[in-house]
Design a protein around this motif. Structure first.
Motif, short mmCIF file in Angstrom:
data_model
loop_
_atom_site.label_atom_id
_atom_site.label_comp_id
_atom_site.label_asym_id
_atom_site.label_seq_id
_atom_site.Cartn_x
_atom_site.Cartn_y
_atom_site.Cartn_z
N GLN A 1 0.84 -1.37 -0.10
CA GLN A 1 0.15 -0.02 -0.03
C GLN A 1 1.11 1.04 -0.06
O GLN A 1 0.67 2.37 -0.83
CB GLN A 1 -0.92 -0.07 1.28
CG GLN A 1 -1.93 -1.16 1.02
CD GLN A 1 -2.83 -1.16 2.46
OE1 GLN A 1 -2.22 -0.67 3.49
NE2 GLN A 1 -4.00 -1.77 2.33
N LEU A 2 1.99 1.11 0.91
CA LEU A 2 2.89 2.44 0.79
C LEU A 2 3.59 2.62 -0.53
O LEU A 2 3.75 3.80 -1.12
CB LEU A 2 3.88 2.15 2.03
CG LEU A 2 3.39 2.32 3.33
CD1 LEU A 2 4.47 1.95 4.29
CD2 LEU A 2 2.71 3.72 3.71
N ARG B 1 3.93 5.67 -5.83
CA ARG B 1 3.87 5.40 -7.33
C ARG B 1 2.58 6.87 -7.58
O ARG B 1 2.73 7.36 -8.68
CB ARG B 1 3.32 4.40 -7.41
CG ARG B 1 4.25 3.27 -7.66
CD ARG B 1 3.97 1.83 -8.27
NE ARG B 1 4.91 0.85 -7.96
CZ ARG B 1 4.74 -0.23 -6.77
NH1 ARG B 1 3.68 -0.22 -6.43
NH2 ARG B 1 5.67 -1.01 -6.83
N GLN B 2 1.71 6.62 -6.70
CA GLN B 2 0.50 7.73 -7.18
C GLN B 2 1.04 9.20 -6.82
O GLN B 2 0.80 9.97 -7.82
CB GLN B 2 -0.64 7.52 -6.40
CG GLN B 2 -1.81 8.35 -6.58
CD GLN B 2 -2.34 8.17 -8.09
OE1 GLN B 2 -2.59 6.92 -8.58
NE2 GLN B 2 -2.55 9.13 -8.77
N ARG B 3 1.81 9.24 -6.04
CA ARG B 3 2.24 10.84 -5.75
C ARG B 3 3.26 11.39 -6.76
O ARG B 3 3.47 12.35 -7.14
CB ARG B 3 3.01 10.86 -4.42
CG ARG B 3 2.08 10.73 -3.19
CD ARG B 3 2.80 10.82 -1.62
NE ARG B 3 1.81 10.69 -0.76
CZ ARG B 3 2.24 10.97 0.42
NH1 ARG B 3 3.55 11.29 0.69
NH2 ARG B 3 1.27 11.02 1.47
N ASP B 4 4.11 10.07 -7.10
CA ASP B 4 4.99 10.25 -8.35
C ASP B 4 4.21 10.83 -9.49
O ASP B 4 4.82 11.68 -10.33
CB ASP B 4 6.03 9.22 -8.41
CG ASP B 4 7.21 9.61 -9.37
OD1 ASP B 4 7.85 10.56 -9.24
OD2 ASP B 4 7.55 8.58 -10.17
#
Length: 57
Positions: A44-45, A50-53
């Motif tokens: 999950q982390l 990945r999403q933030r990137d």
């Protein structure tokens, strides 16, 4: 008996060729085994990172 030609001076029979292929395949399977899955929390982390990137680009 069929013979495979590696080059003009070397000859490999089918049995030897098969043994070599089997040994190479076995070693590749051992080395290319999938990585063990991360624990759920770490996965999950990683997904969050990945999403933030992606959001930054």
């Amino acid at each position: 008996m069929a013979v495979l030609f590696a080059n003009d001076s070397e000859q490999i029979d089918r049995g030897t060729s098969r043994s070599i292929r089997d040994a190479v395949a076995e070693r590749l399977q051992q080395r290319l085994r999938p990585e063990p899955q991360l624990p759920t929390h770490l996965e999950q982390l990683m997904n969050e990172l990945r999403q933030r990137d992606r959001d930054q680009h």
